[in-house]
Motif scaffolding. Structure first.
Motif, PDB file in Angstrom:
ATOM      1  N   ARG A  63       0.844  -1.200   0.000  1.00 49.05           N
ATOM      2  CA  ARG A  63       0.000   0.000   0.000  1.00 49.05           C
ATOM      3  C   ARG A  63       0.875   1.243   0.000  1.00 49.05           C
ATOM      4  NH1 ARG A  63      -3.747   0.023   4.984  1.00 49.05           N
ATOM      5  NH2 ARG A  63      -1.903  -0.934   5.957  1.00 49.05           N
ATOM      6  N   ARG A  64       0.305   2.305  -0.547  1.00 50.93           N
ATOM      7  CA  ARG A  64       0.943   3.614  -0.515  1.00 50.93           C
ATOM      8  C   ARG A  64      -0.041   4.572   0.127  1.00 50.93           C
ATOM      9  NH1 ARG A  64       3.153   5.716  -6.153  1.00 50.93           N
ATOM     10  NH2 ARG A  64       0.929   5.512  -6.654  1.00 50.93           N
ATOM     11  N   CYS A  65       0.417   5.397   1.038  1.00 54.27           N
ATOM     12  CA  CYS A  65      -0.492   6.260   1.802  1.00 54.27           C
ATOM     13  C   CYS A  65      -0.095   7.729   1.671  1.00 54.27           C
ATOM     14  CB  CYS A  65      -0.480   5.881   3.288  1.00 54.27           C
ATOM     15  SG  CYS A  65      -0.966   4.168   3.616  1.00 54.27           S
ATOM     16  N   SER A  66      -1.097   8.594   1.670  1.00 55.25           N
ATOM     17  CA  SER A  66      -0.869  10.035   1.581  1.00 55.25           C
ATOM     18  C   SER A  66      -1.867  10.758   2.464  1.00 55.25           C
ATOM     19  CB  SER A  66      -1.007  10.500   0.125  1.00 55.25           C
ATOM     20  OG  SER A  66      -1.002  11.908   0.052  1.00 55.25           O
ATOM     21  N   SER A  67      -1.367  11.734   3.217  1.00 51.04           N
ATOM     22  CA  SER A  67      -2.265  12.539   4.044  1.00 51.04           C
ATOM     23  C   SER A  67      -3.028  13.546   3.198  1.00 51.04           C
ATOM     24  CB  SER A  67      -1.469  13.271   5.131  1.00 51.04           C
ATOM     25  OG  SER A  67      -0.526  14.162   4.549  1.00 51.04           O
ATOM     26  N   VAL A  68      -2.541  13.839   1.999  1.00 57.69           N
ATOM     27  CA  VAL A  68      -3.229  14.781   1.114  1.00 57.69           C
ATOM     28  C   VAL A  68      -4.561  14.191   0.664  1.00 57.69           C
ATOM     29  CG1 VAL A  68      -3.131  16.033  -1.077  1.00 57.69           C
ATOM     30  CG2 VAL A  68      -1.053  15.779   0.325  1.00 57.69           C
ATOM     31  N   GLU A  69      -4.504  12.926   0.198  1.00 60.95           N
ATOM     32  CA  GLU A  69      -5.745  12.234  -0.169  1.00 60.95           C
ATOM     33  C   GLU A  69      -6.467  11.688   1.060  1.00 60.95           C
ATOM     34  OE1 GLU A  69      -2.901  11.779  -1.666  1.00 60.95           O
ATOM     35  OE2 GLU A  69      -3.174  12.151  -3.800  1.00 60.95           O
ATOM     36  N   GLY A  70      -5.745  11.595   2.151  1.00 63.49           N
ATOM     37  CA  GLY A  70      -6.343  11.065   3.376  1.00 63.49           C
ATOM     38  C   GLY A  70      -6.693   9.595   3.290  1.00 63.49           C
ATOM     39  N   ALA A  71      -5.921   8.837   2.511  1.00 64.26           N
ATOM     40  CA  ALA A  71      -6.239   7.417   2.329  1.00 64.26           C
ATOM     41  C   ALA A  71      -4.999   6.659   1.884  1.00 64.26           C
ATOM     42  CB  ALA A  71      -7.352   7.248   1.289  1.00 64.26           C
ATOM     43  N   CYS A  72      -5.127   5.326   1.872  1.00 64.54           N
ATOM     44  CA  CYS A  72      -4.096   4.433   1.336  1.00 64.54           C
ATOM     45  C   CYS A  72      -4.697   3.664   0.176  1.00 64.54           C
ATOM     46  CB  CYS A  72      -3.617   3.453   2.411  1.00 64.54           C
ATOM     47  SG  CYS A  72      -2.841   4.227   3.861  1.00 64.54           S
ATOM     48  N   TRP A  73      -3.869   3.306  -0.783  1.00 63.91           N
ATOM     49  CA  TRP A  73      -4.360   2.516  -1.913  1.00 63.91           C
ATOM     50  C   TRP A  73      -3.300   1.480  -2.294  1.00 63.91           C
ATOM     51  CZ3 TRP A  73      -3.050   7.598  -1.784  1.00 63.91           C
ATOM     52  CH2 TRP A  73      -1.954   8.007  -2.544  1.00 63.91           C
ATOM     53  N   GLY A  74      -3.730   0.474  -3.028  1.00 62.21           N
ATOM     54  CA  GLY A  74      -2.839  -0.604  -3.402  1.00 62.21           C
ATOM     55  C   GLY A  74      -1.647  -0.126  -4.210  1.00 62.21           C
ATOM     56  N   PHE A  75      -0.498  -0.728  -3.923  1.00 62.17           N
ATOM     57  CA  PHE A  75       0.728  -0.374  -4.638  1.00 62.17           C
ATOM     58  C   PHE A  75       1.678  -1.573  -4.612  1.00 62.17           C
ATOM     59  CE2 PHE A  75       5.110   1.087  -4.672  1.00 62.17           C
ATOM     60  CZ  PHE A  75       5.129   1.896  -5.794  1.00 62.17           C
ATOM     61  N   PRO A  76       2.402  -1.829  -5.699  1.00 60.79           N
ATOM     62  CA  PRO A  76       2.287  -1.134  -6.998  1.00 60.79           C
ATOM     63  C   PRO A  76       1.205  -1.733  -7.877  1.00 60.79           C
ATOM     64  CG  PRO A  76       4.145  -2.661  -7.011  1.00 60.79           C
ATOM     65  CD  PRO A  76       3.538  -2.744  -5.642  1.00 60.79           C
ATOM     66  N   LYS A  77       0.508  -0.869  -8.562  1.00 56.56           N
ATOM     67  CA  LYS A  77      -0.491  -1.293  -9.533  1.00 56.56           C
ATOM     68  C   LYS A  77       0.133  -1.325 -10.922  1.00 56.56           C
ATOM     69  CE  LYS A  77      -4.442   0.602  -6.979  1.00 56.56           C
ATOM     70  NZ  LYS A  77      -5.582   1.554  -7.018  1.00 56.56           N
ATOM     71  N   ARG A  78      -0.613  -1.868 -11.879  1.00 57.80           N
ATOM     72  CA  ARG A  78      -0.088  -1.995 -13.238  1.00 57.80           C
ATOM     73  C   ARG A  78       0.279  -0.636 -13.817  1.00 57.80           C
ATOM     74  NH1 ARG A  78      -3.463  -5.640 -17.289  1.00 57.80           N
ATOM     75  NH2 ARG A  78      -2.817  -7.129 -15.679  1.00 57.80           N
ATOM     76  N   GLU A  79      -0.548   0.364 -13.538  1.00 57.62           N
ATOM     77  CA  GLU A  79      -0.278   1.681 -14.105  1.00 57.62           C
ATOM     78  C   GLU A  79       0.928   2.367 -13.465  1.00 57.62           C
ATOM     79  OE1 GLU A  79      -3.901   2.035 -11.299  1.00 57.62           O
ATOM     80  OE2 GLU A  79      -3.130   0.657 -12.848  1.00 57.62           O
ATOM     81  N   ASP A  80       1.380   1.835 -12.334  1.00 58.68           N
ATOM     82  CA  ASP A  80       2.565   2.393 -11.675  1.00 58.68           C
ATOM     83  C   ASP A  80       3.864   1.841 -12.250  1.00 58.68           C
ATOM     84  OD1 ASP A  80       1.041   3.871  -9.766  1.00 58.68           O
ATOM     85  OD2 ASP A  80       0.723   2.012  -8.634  1.00 58.68           O
ATOM     86  N   CYS A  81       3.775   0.868 -13.143  1.00 63.08           N
ATOM     87  CA  CYS A  81       4.959   0.115 -13.552  1.00 63.08           C
ATOM     88  C   CYS A  81       5.233   0.226 -15.045  1.00 63.08           C
ATOM     89  CB  CYS A  81       4.797  -1.359 -13.163  1.00 63.08           C
ATOM     90  SG  CYS A  81       4.512  -1.608 -11.397  1.00 63.08           S
ATOM     91  N   HIS A  82       5.363   1.453 -15.519  1.00 58.88           N
ATOM     92  CA  HIS A  82       5.676   1.688 -16.929  1.00 58.88           C
ATOM     93  C   HIS A  82       7.000   2.432 -17.040  1.00 58.88           C
ATOM     94  CE1 HIS A  82       1.822   0.249 -18.418  1.00 58.88           C
ATOM     95  NE2 HIS A  82       1.195   1.007 -17.521  1.00 58.88           N
ATOM     96  N   GLY A  83       7.681   2.210 -18.153  1.00 60.82           N
ATOM     97  CA  GLY A  83       8.910   2.950 -18.423  1.00 60.82           C
ATOM     98  C   GLY A  83       9.973   2.729 -17.364  1.00 60.82           C
TER      99      GLY A  83
END
Length: 207
Positions: A63-83
Protein backbone atom coordinates in the motif's frame (compact mmCIF):
# COMPACT_ATOMS: atom_id res chain seq x y z
CA UNK A 1 35.21 -59.19 34.40
CA UNK A 2 31.70 -58.43 33.10
CA UNK A 3 30.22 -55.05 32.32
CA UNK A 4 26.65 -53.86 32.54
CA UNK A 5 24.74 -50.79 31.39
CA UNK A 6 23.33 -48.49 34.06
CA UNK A 7 21.65 -45.08 33.83
CA UNK A 8 23.92 -42.11 34.28
CA UNK A 9 23.47 -39.86 37.29
CA UNK A 10 19.98 -38.49 37.79
CA UNK A 11 21.36 -35.04 38.61
CA UNK A 12 23.07 -34.87 35.23
CA UNK A 13 19.92 -36.05 33.47
CA UNK A 14 17.83 -33.42 35.22
CA UNK A 15 20.39 -30.65 34.59
CA UNK A 16 20.57 -31.44 30.88
CA UNK A 17 16.80 -31.59 30.57
CA UNK A 18 16.29 -28.35 32.49
CA UNK A 19 18.93 -26.29 30.67
CA UNK A 20 17.85 -27.37 27.20
CA UNK A 21 14.19 -26.76 28.02
CA UNK A 22 15.02 -23.28 29.31
CA UNK A 23 17.00 -22.46 26.15
CA UNK A 24 14.22 -23.72 23.86
CA UNK A 25 11.52 -21.90 25.83
CA UNK A 26 13.46 -18.64 26.03
CA UNK A 27 14.27 -18.81 22.33
CA UNK A 28 10.61 -19.46 21.53
CA UNK A 29 9.52 -16.37 23.47
CA UNK A 30 12.04 -14.19 21.65
CA UNK A 31 11.13 -15.76 18.33
CA UNK A 32 7.44 -14.99 18.90
CA UNK A 33 8.40 -11.34 19.34
CA UNK A 34 10.44 -11.54 16.13
CA UNK A 35 7.49 -13.12 14.31
CA UNK A 36 5.22 -10.30 15.51
CA UNK A 37 7.68 -7.73 14.15
CA UNK A 38 7.74 -9.49 10.78
CA UNK A 39 3.94 -9.38 10.56
CA UNK A 40 3.98 -5.71 11.58
CA UNK A 41 6.53 -4.84 8.90
CA UNK A 42 4.17 -6.26 6.27
CA UNK A 43 0.97 -4.81 7.72
CA UNK A 44 2.21 -1.29 8.50
CA UNK A 45 2.68 0.72 5.26
CA UNK A 46 5.79 2.61 6.38
CA UNK A 47 8.92 1.11 4.83
CA UNK A 48 9.89 4.48 3.38
CA UNK A 49 8.20 7.72 4.40
CA UNK A 50 8.26 11.46 4.01
CA UNK A 51 6.97 13.62 6.86
CA UNK A 52 6.62 17.37 6.79
CA UNK A 53 4.53 19.85 8.81
CA UNK A 54 1.98 19.96 6.00
CA UNK A 55 1.68 16.38 4.74
CA UNK A 56 2.76 12.79 5.14
CA UNK A 57 3.54 10.24 2.43
CA UNK A 58 4.68 6.64 2.82
CA UNK A 59 5.29 3.40 0.95
CA UNK A 60 4.38 -0.01 2.34
CA UNK A 61 4.97 -3.35 0.68
CA UNK A 62 1.41 -3.48 -0.67
CA UNK A 63 0.00 0.00 0.00
CA UNK A 64 0.94 3.61 -0.52
CA UNK A 65 -0.49 6.26 1.80
CA UNK A 66 -0.87 10.03 1.58
CA UNK A 67 -2.26 12.54 4.04
CA UNK A 68 -3.23 14.78 1.11
CA UNK A 69 -5.74 12.23 -0.17
CA UNK A 70 -6.34 11.07 3.38
CA UNK A 71 -6.24 7.42 2.33
CA UNK A 72 -4.10 4.43 1.34
CA UNK A 73 -4.36 2.52 -1.91
CA UNK A 74 -2.84 -0.60 -3.40
CA UNK A 75 0.73 -0.37 -4.64
CA UNK A 76 2.29 -1.13 -7.00
CA UNK A 77 -0.49 -1.29 -9.53
CA UNK A 78 -0.09 -1.99 -13.24
CA UNK A 79 -0.28 1.68 -14.11
CA UNK A 80 2.56 2.39 -11.68
CA UNK A 81 4.96 0.11 -13.55
CA UNK A 82 5.68 1.69 -16.93
CA UNK A 83 8.91 2.95 -18.42
CA UNK A 84 11.61 3.76 -15.88
CA UNK A 85 9.33 2.72 -13.02
CA UNK A 86 9.23 -0.89 -14.20
CA UNK A 87 12.51 -1.77 -12.47
CA UNK A 88 11.39 -0.20 -9.20
CA UNK A 89 8.07 -2.07 -9.30
CA UNK A 90 9.75 -5.40 -9.97
CA UNK A 91 12.15 -4.94 -7.07
CA UNK A 92 9.39 -3.73 -4.75
CA UNK A 93 7.19 -6.70 -5.61
CA UNK A 94 10.17 -8.98 -4.97
CA UNK A 95 10.44 -7.58 -1.46
CA UNK A 96 6.76 -8.27 -0.88
CA UNK A 97 7.20 -11.86 -2.06
CA UNK A 98 10.32 -12.38 0.07
CA UNK A 99 8.64 -11.08 3.21
CA UNK A 100 5.65 -13.37 2.64
CA UNK A 101 8.09 -16.27 2.23
CA UNK A 102 9.77 -15.22 5.48
CA UNK A 103 6.42 -15.50 7.26
CA UNK A 104 6.04 -19.05 5.92
CA UNK A 105 9.53 -19.98 7.14
CA UNK A 106 8.87 -18.45 10.54
CA UNK A 107 5.58 -20.34 10.77
CA UNK A 108 7.45 -23.56 10.06
CA UNK A 109 9.96 -22.60 12.75
CA UNK A 110 7.17 -22.13 15.29
CA UNK A 111 5.79 -25.57 14.47
CA UNK A 112 9.29 -27.02 14.87
CA UNK A 113 9.64 -25.28 18.25
CA UNK A 114 6.39 -26.84 19.47
CA UNK A 115 7.33 -30.31 18.20
CA UNK A 116 10.74 -30.18 19.91
CA UNK A 117 9.36 -28.86 23.20
CA UNK A 118 6.58 -31.45 23.29
CA UNK A 119 8.87 -34.30 22.25
CA UNK A 120 11.28 -36.42 24.22
CA UNK A 121 15.00 -36.45 24.82
CA UNK A 122 15.83 -37.43 21.25
CA UNK A 123 14.06 -34.39 19.82
CA UNK A 124 15.64 -32.03 22.36
CA UNK A 125 19.07 -33.41 21.53
CA UNK A 126 18.78 -33.27 17.71
CA UNK A 127 15.82 -31.02 16.89
CA UNK A 128 17.94 -27.88 17.00
CA UNK A 129 19.42 -28.73 13.58
CA UNK A 130 16.17 -28.43 11.62
CA UNK A 131 14.87 -25.65 13.84
CA UNK A 132 17.95 -23.46 13.50
CA UNK A 133 17.99 -24.11 9.73
CA UNK A 134 14.43 -22.78 9.34
CA UNK A 135 15.26 -19.75 11.47
CA UNK A 136 18.47 -18.99 9.57
CA UNK A 137 16.63 -19.24 6.24
CA UNK A 138 14.08 -16.70 7.47
CA UNK A 139 16.96 -14.46 8.59
CA UNK A 140 18.55 -14.57 5.12
CA UNK A 141 15.22 -13.78 3.42
CA UNK A 142 14.44 -10.84 5.70
CA UNK A 143 17.98 -9.46 5.50
CA UNK A 144 17.72 -9.60 1.69
CA UNK A 145 14.40 -7.74 1.83
CA UNK A 146 15.89 -5.08 4.08
CA UNK A 147 18.89 -4.74 1.78
CA UNK A 148 16.79 -4.36 -1.38
CA UNK A 149 14.69 -1.59 0.16
CA UNK A 150 17.83 0.16 1.41
CA UNK A 151 19.32 -0.09 -2.10
CA UNK A 152 16.19 1.36 -3.72
CA UNK A 153 16.11 4.13 -1.11
CA UNK A 154 19.69 5.11 -1.99
CA UNK A 155 19.32 4.88 -5.77
CA UNK A 156 15.75 5.78 -6.75
CA UNK A 157 15.17 9.39 -7.76
CA UNK A 158 11.69 9.34 -6.25
CA UNK A 159 13.26 9.25 -2.79
CA UNK A 160 14.67 12.77 -2.69
CA UNK A 161 16.16 14.33 0.48
CA UNK A 162 13.60 14.28 3.27
CA UNK A 163 12.57 10.67 2.73
CA UNK A 164 13.65 8.20 5.43
CA UNK A 165 13.70 4.47 5.98
CA UNK A 166 10.77 4.20 8.34
CA UNK A 167 9.08 2.02 10.96
CA UNK A 168 8.45 -1.12 8.91
CA UNK A 169 12.06 -1.22 7.72
CA UNK A 170 13.17 -1.00 11.34
CA UNK A 171 10.70 -3.76 12.33
CA UNK A 172 12.18 -6.03 9.66
CA UNK A 173 15.75 -5.27 10.73
CA UNK A 174 15.08 -5.91 14.41
CA UNK A 175 13.12 -9.05 13.56
CA UNK A 176 15.93 -10.80 11.69
CA UNK A 177 18.49 -9.70 14.28
CA UNK A 178 16.42 -11.27 17.07
CA UNK A 179 15.88 -14.41 14.98
CA UNK A 180 19.62 -14.65 14.35
CA UNK A 181 20.22 -14.42 18.10
CA UNK A 182 17.71 -17.26 18.67
CA UNK A 183 19.41 -19.49 16.12
CA UNK A 184 22.83 -18.74 17.60
CA UNK A 185 21.57 -19.55 21.10
CA UNK A 186 20.18 -22.91 19.95
CA UNK A 187 23.38 -23.86 18.15
CA UNK A 188 25.59 -22.74 21.04
CA UNK A 189 23.44 -24.63 23.55
CA UNK A 190 23.63 -27.81 21.47
CA UNK A 191 27.44 -27.77 21.58
CA UNK A 192 28.05 -26.49 25.11
CA UNK A 193 25.25 -27.64 27.42
CA UNK A 194 25.47 -31.05 29.10
CA UNK A 195 23.68 -33.98 27.57
CA UNK A 196 20.51 -35.24 29.18
CA UNK A 197 22.36 -38.45 29.91
CA UNK A 198 21.86 -42.02 28.90
CA UNK A 199 23.73 -45.16 29.84
CA UNK A 200 27.34 -45.94 30.71
CA UNK A 201 29.37 -49.09 31.29
CA UNK A 202 30.50 -50.04 34.80
CA UNK A 203 32.39 -53.19 35.82
CA UNK A 204 30.42 -56.00 37.41
CA UNK A 205 32.59 -57.46 40.16
CA UNK A 206 30.10 -60.09 41.28
CA UNK A 207 31.44 -63.59 40.96
Amino acid sequence: MDFRLVPRGEDRNYTGFLTKTIVYTGSLILFLASFGLTISSIAVPRWVSYDSPTFHYSYGLHRRCSSVEGACWGFPKREDCHGEDRYFCSMWRSVGFLMSFAVVLEGMSLVAFLIVLSGGKRLRESGWKVLSLFILLSVVVQAASMGIVAYLFDNEKRFFPGWVLSDSWVFCTVSWCVSLFCAAALILAAYTLPSEGGYELIPDNEG
